[in-house]
Design a protein around this motif. Structure first.
Motif, PDB file in Angstrom:
ATOM      1  N   THR A  47      80.592   0.221  46.563  1.00 20.64           N
ATOM      2  CA  THR A  47      81.614  -0.664  47.561  1.00 20.64           C
ATOM      3  C   THR A  47      80.518  -1.867  48.240  1.00 20.64           C
ATOM      4  O   THR A  47      79.801  -1.898  48.971  1.00 20.64           O
ATOM      5  N   LYS A  49      81.842  -5.323  50.447  1.00 22.13           N
ATOM      6  CA  LYS A  49      82.805  -6.113  51.147  1.00 22.13           C
ATOM      7  C   LYS A  49      82.051  -7.556  51.662  1.00 22.13           C
ATOM      8  O   LYS A  49      80.637  -7.275  52.336  1.00 22.13           O
ATOM      9  N   THR A  54      87.498  -6.412  50.028  1.00 23.45           N
ATOM     10  CA  THR A  54      86.278  -5.079  49.137  1.00 23.45           C
ATOM     11  C   THR A  54      86.834  -4.498  47.890  1.00 23.45           C
ATOM     12  O   THR A  54      87.506  -4.493  47.283  1.00 23.45           O
ATOM     13  N   VAL A  56      85.366  -2.479  45.429  1.00 26.57           N
ATOM     14  CA  VAL A  56      85.218   0.000  45.141  1.00 26.57           C
ATOM     15  C   VAL A  56      85.193  -0.527  43.612  1.00 26.57           C
ATOM     16  O   VAL A  56      85.791  -0.479  42.820  1.00 26.57           O
TER      17      VAL A  56
END
Length: 242
Positions: A47, A49, A54, A56
């Motif tokens: 992940t 950020k 964000t 993934v």
């Protein structure tokens, strides 16, 4: 190159995968692009950020999720030698960065400031694409005189900044014409000289791909001179054997 600054990789090097995508250690994303990276070992999930973004990714899967919107990459994140590698272009662009890949000099240029990324100024020396010296590399590259052999000279100097980067640039440039095994052999040989006054003997390395020699000049000073000879093996042998 990120925002005009060279980025070093001391412990895990980027590489081109089988899909010709540049893979970088995920640590690069946090240190060079300023994002926070979390690794979930149980689900093999990465992940990333950064502000309102964000991202993934899952190891071994082409799916990428950006702020809940799913998309498909043409390659996958992987683990290798206990390191996680992610595709540079997909992650960088998902974070809003501009990316340009310059294949001849095997360099990626990334801008995170909203401007378009641009390539380093290059020139052609003896048929090789090289970054211009003094502006983008401490490695010296220039065409040789016809004697003793025509070709391209490279000079790695132990007194100039970042010797490892000089050798890396040398390897990248020679990879345009030479077999990777030849380049690895050359790099391993010249790295034996890590002190200014240490003696390095003369060495000839023949490259099967280009049908040329790499000639390392003997030296006991700070400079290591390598000539990429512009003549074929048979001609060199005739001159060497008299």
């Amino acid at each position: 190159m990120v925002n005009g600054t060279k980025i070093g990789f001391p412990d895990a090097k980027p590489y081109l995968d089988k899909n010709s995508r540049v893979m970088v250690p995920v640590r690069f994303v946090s240190e060079a692009l300023g994002a926070k990276v979390d690794w979930d070992e149980k689900s093999s999930k990465v992940t990333v950020k950064q502000k309102d973004k964000t991202i993934v990714l899952f190891i071994g899967k082409k799916e990428i999720d950006v702020n809940g919107k799913k998309d498909q990459m043409d390659t996958v994140a992987v683990t290798s030698k206990q390191r996680t590698f992610v595709p540079l272009r997909f992650v960088s662009q998902a974070l809003g960065a501009a990316v340009v890949w310059d294949s001849p000099v095997r360099t990626a240029y990334i801008n995170t400031n909203g401007e378009a990324a641009s390539k380093t100024e290059t020139e052609i020396v003896g048929g090789l694409v090289v970054p211009k010296w003094k502006t983008h590399s401490d490695l010296m590259v220039y065409e040789s005189d016809p004697y003793p052999y025509p070709g391209v000279w490279f000079e790695v100097n132990l007194l100039r900044a970042d010797v490892d980067k000089q050798i890396e640039d040398l390897a990248i440039i020679l990879s345009q014409k030479c077999d990777p095994k030849t380049v690895d052999e050359l790099v391993k040989y010249i790295k034996q000289k890590d002190e200014r006054w240490e003696y390095l003997a003369e060495k000839y390395i023949y490259d099967e791909r280009s049908k040329r020699y790499l000639w390392v000049n003997a030296t006991e000073y700070e400079g290591i001179d390598i000539l990429f000879v512009s003549v074929e093996k048979s001609k060199v042998w005739k001159e060497q054997e008299g």
